[in-house]
Structures are given as structure tokens and as C-alpha cells.
Design an enzyme around this catalytic site. Sequence first.
Site, PDB file in Angstrom:
ATOM      1  N   PRO A  11      82.903  19.304  61.487  1.00 36.07           N
ATOM      2  CA  PRO A  11      83.156  18.000  60.876  1.00 36.07           C
ATOM      3  C   PRO A  11      81.903  17.188  60.594  1.00 36.07           C
ATOM      4  O   PRO A  11      80.944  17.217  61.360  1.00 36.07           O
ATOM      5  CB  PRO A  11      84.037  17.290  61.908  1.00 36.07           C
ATOM      6  CG  PRO A  11      83.863  18.049  63.176  1.00 36.07           C
ATOM      7  CD  PRO A  11      83.551  19.444  62.794  1.00 36.07           C
ATOM      8  N   ASN A  12      81.984  16.476  59.482  1.00 40.20           N
ATOM      9  CA  ASN A  12      80.961  15.532  59.014  1.00 40.20           C
ATOM     10  C   ASN A  12      79.737  16.209  58.403  1.00 40.20           C
ATOM     11  O   ASN A  12      78.888  15.537  57.827  1.00 40.20           O
ATOM     12  CB  ASN A  12      80.535  14.561  60.140  1.00 40.20           C
ATOM     13  CG  ASN A  12      81.718  13.788  60.689  1.00 40.20           C
ATOM     14  OD1 ASN A  12      82.411  13.124  59.928  1.00 40.20           O
ATOM     15  ND2 ASN A  12      81.976  13.885  61.978  1.00 40.20           N
ATOM     16  N   ARG A  19      74.253  11.434  55.748  1.00 41.84           N
ATOM     17  CA  ARG A  19      74.672  10.910  57.035  1.00 41.84           C
ATOM     18  C   ARG A  19      73.477  10.869  57.994  1.00 41.84           C
ATOM     19  O   ARG A  19      72.838  11.893  58.234  1.00 41.84           O
ATOM     20  CB  ARG A  19      75.730  11.868  57.579  1.00 41.84           C
ATOM     21  CG  ARG A  19      76.018  11.796  59.029  1.00 41.84           C
ATOM     22  CD  ARG A  19      76.651  13.127  59.474  1.00 41.84           C
ATOM     23  NE  ARG A  19      77.117  13.037  60.832  1.00 41.84           N
ATOM     24  CZ  ARG A  19      77.237  14.086  61.641  1.00 41.84           C
ATOM     25  NH1 ARG A  19      76.934  15.300  61.234  1.00 41.84           N
ATOM     26  NH2 ARG A  19      77.655  13.921  62.856  1.00 41.84           N
ATOM     27  N   TYR A  24      69.457  13.896  60.972  1.00 41.23           N
ATOM     28  CA  TYR A  24      69.818  15.196  60.397  1.00 41.23           C
ATOM     29  C   TYR A  24      68.992  15.574  59.170  1.00 41.23           C
ATOM     30  O   TYR A  24      69.146  16.679  58.641  1.00 41.23           O
ATOM     31  CB  TYR A  24      71.312  15.192  60.044  1.00 41.23           C
ATOM     32  CG  TYR A  24      72.201  15.001  61.264  1.00 41.23           C
ATOM     33  CD1 TYR A  24      72.262  15.977  62.248  1.00 41.23           C
ATOM     34  CD2 TYR A  24      72.953  13.850  61.435  1.00 41.23           C
ATOM     35  CE1 TYR A  24      73.057  15.801  63.377  1.00 41.23           C
ATOM     36  CE2 TYR A  24      73.754  13.659  62.550  1.00 41.23           C
ATOM     37  CZ  TYR A  24      73.797  14.638  63.522  1.00 41.23           C
ATOM     38  OH  TYR A  24      74.582  14.477  64.642  1.00 41.23           O
ATOM     39  N   ASN A  75      77.676  26.071  63.308  1.00 45.76           N
ATOM     40  CA  ASN A  75      77.360  24.723  63.783  1.00 45.76           C
ATOM     41  C   ASN A  75      78.698  24.000  63.900  1.00 45.76           C
ATOM     42  O   ASN A  75      79.204  23.476  62.900  1.00 45.76           O
ATOM     43  CB  ASN A  75      76.436  23.992  62.814  1.00 45.76           C
ATOM     44  CG  ASN A  75      76.076  22.605  63.333  1.00 45.76           C
ATOM     45  OD1 ASN A  75      76.663  22.130  64.310  1.00 45.76           O
ATOM     46  ND2 ASN A  75      75.117  21.958  62.689  1.00 45.76           N
ATOM     47  N   ALA A  78      80.690  18.159  66.180  1.00 48.02           N
ATOM     48  CA  ALA A  78      81.242  17.505  67.380  1.00 48.02           C
ATOM     49  C   ALA A  78      82.207  18.411  68.151  1.00 48.02           C
ATOM     50  O   ALA A  78      82.378  18.235  69.366  1.00 48.02           O
ATOM     51  CB  ALA A  78      81.934  16.207  66.981  1.00 48.02           C
ATOM     52  N   GLU A  99      74.683  30.036  67.579  1.00 50.25           N
ATOM     53  CA  GLU A  99      75.051  28.606  67.509  1.00 50.25           C
ATOM     54  C   GLU A  99      73.840  27.812  67.022  1.00 50.25           C
ATOM     55  O   GLU A  99      72.737  27.985  67.541  1.00 50.25           O
ATOM     56  CB  GLU A  99      75.454  28.163  68.926  1.00 50.25           C
ATOM     57  CG  GLU A  99      75.831  26.704  69.053  1.00 50.25           C
ATOM     58  CD  GLU A  99      76.212  26.347  70.511  1.00 50.25           C
ATOM     59  OE1 GLU A  99      76.364  27.262  71.356  1.00 50.25           O
ATOM     60  OE2 GLU A  99      76.322  25.146  70.795  1.00 50.25           O
ATOM     61  N   HIS A 101      72.347  23.892  66.007  1.00 50.51           N
ATOM     62  CA  HIS A 101      72.425  22.426  65.917  1.00 50.51           C
ATOM     63  C   HIS A 101      71.177  21.927  65.216  1.00 50.51           C
ATOM     64  O   HIS A 101      70.060  22.306  65.603  1.00 50.51           O
ATOM     65  CB  HIS A 101      72.559  21.788  67.295  1.00 50.51           C
ATOM     66  CG  HIS A 101      73.791  22.256  67.989  1.00 50.51           C
ATOM     67  ND1 HIS A 101      75.042  21.815  67.614  1.00 50.51           N
ATOM     68  CD2 HIS A 101      73.976  23.166  68.964  1.00 50.51           C
ATOM     69  CE1 HIS A 101      75.935  22.435  68.352  1.00 50.51           C
ATOM     70  NE2 HIS A 101      75.321  23.267  69.177  1.00 50.51           N
ATOM     71  N   ARG A 108      69.642  13.885  73.175  1.00 47.72           N
ATOM     72  CA  ARG A 108      70.582  12.848  72.748  1.00 47.72           C
ATOM     73  C   ARG A 108      71.542  12.479  73.890  1.00 47.72           C
ATOM     74  O   ARG A 108      71.271  12.768  75.048  1.00 47.72           O
ATOM     75  CB  ARG A 108      71.304  13.335  71.487  1.00 47.72           C
ATOM     76  CG  ARG A 108      70.309  13.619  70.341  1.00 47.72           C
ATOM     77  CD  ARG A 108      71.014  14.083  69.088  1.00 47.72           C
ATOM     78  NE  ARG A 108      71.847  13.025  68.533  1.00 47.72           N
ATOM     79  CZ  ARG A 108      72.755  13.228  67.564  1.00 47.72           C
ATOM     80  NH1 ARG A 108      72.926  14.443  67.060  1.00 47.72           N
ATOM     81  NH2 ARG A 108      73.467  12.220  67.116  1.00 47.72           N
TER      82      ARG A 108
HETATM   83  C1  DQA Z   1      75.218  18.629  65.584  1.00 50.90           C
HETATM   84  C2  DQA Z   1      75.116  17.893  66.921  1.00 50.90           C
HETATM   85  C3  DQA Z   1      76.487  17.403  67.370  1.00 50.90           C
HETATM   86  O1  DQA Z   1      76.382  16.742  68.622  1.00 50.90           O
HETATM   87  C4  DQA Z   1      77.036  16.418  66.354  1.00 50.90           C
HETATM   88  O2  DQA Z   1      78.337  16.024  66.718  1.00 50.90           O
HETATM   89  C5  DQA Z   1      77.006  16.946  64.964  1.00 50.90           C
HETATM   90  C6  DQA Z   1      75.903  17.781  64.524  1.00 50.90           C
HETATM   91  C7  DQA Z   1      73.836  19.027  65.032  1.00 50.90           C
HETATM   92  O3  DQA Z   1      73.801  19.842  64.116  1.00 50.90           O
HETATM   93  O4  DQA Z   1      72.804  18.509  65.490  1.00 50.90           O
HETATM   94  O5  DQA Z   1      77.858  16.591  64.148  1.00 50.90           O
HETATM   95  O6  DQA Z   1      75.964  19.823  65.780  1.00 50.90           O
END
Ligand code: DQA
Length: 145
Positions: A11-12, A19, A24, A75, A78, A99, A101, A108
Site C-alpha cells: 500500500p501507498n 509521497r 522515499y 516490498n 505497511a 524483502e 524497504h 524509524r
Molecule cells: C517501507 C517502510 C514501511 O514501514 C512503510 O510502511 C512503507 C514503505 C519502505 O519501503 O521503506 O510504506 O516498506
Amino acid sequence: MNRRIYILNGPNLNLLGKRQPEIYGHDTLADVERDCAALGAELGLETALFQSNHEGDIIDRIHEARDQAAGIIINPAAYTHTSVAILDALNAFDGPVLEVHISNVHKRESFRHHSYVSLRADGVIAGFGVQGYTLALRRMATLLA
Ligand code: DQA
């Protein structure tokens, strides 16, 4: 052998580039898709990138990967920190799982320090920006060699 790699995004991440760019960066998911496709061609891997804001859609893609993909780069955004269901789906996939990020989750909030997906992942990249995706793809090529 199937050389297709699924690159799954939670998501997002459709808003990547717009964003919170201070966290990011400015690259979009379309940039990530293009860079991974180009590197994949060099490495002899076919990439297929998906993004969804819905947990069930991501799970359906992981199920599809069982016979459509040799490896998964994910990825989960959340859902990393909440989803036992995505972990269970990944546990039903036999190939390598990496995985990614974009941000350094360990720098964080503490709720980002735990990952359900890491219980399954063969490797984790965090804090390398969007470059983490291509680094993961290089690692995938090594794992599938
Ligand atoms: C994320 C880190 C997560 O904590 C966050 O909710 C994201 C992006 C990252 O790519 O740094 O949406 O996965």
C-alpha cells in the site's frame, strides 16, 4: 526453467515519488519498473512488477507466483509490520524471497522494526532507496544461478 521474477509492492507505493519524498525519494514506481526490466534483461531475468493497496490482492499474486515465478522480491510496505497472512502466503512459495524497504526502517519508529515477512525472506535490504530493488534483483540472479 522459468526466469520470471515477481516484484510485489504494498500500500501507498503507487504514490512513490510524490509521497514523503524526503523519506522515499523522487523516483516513481514506473522508474523502478523500468530499471528492473532493463537490469533483468542483462541478467536473463524477466520482471513483472505489481502494486496493490489491498492485502488480499498481494496474497493472490503470491499464490499466482507459485507456478508463474521463480522468485519474489517484495516490498510489503505497511503490511510488513502487520500481515501474518502475507507471511503465510510466502511460506507457501518455494523459490527465493527477498524483502526490500526503500527507507531504513530500523532508523524509524519502533513499530517499523518488526517484520513478519523477514521470518520468510532469504534476504532483506533496507535504506538503499529505490536502488534496493535492483540490488535485490542482482542477488536474485545469484540465488537462481
Ligand atoms: C517501507 C517502510 C514501511 O514501514 C512503510 O510502511 C512503507 C514503505 C519502505 O519501503 O521503506 O510504506 O516498506
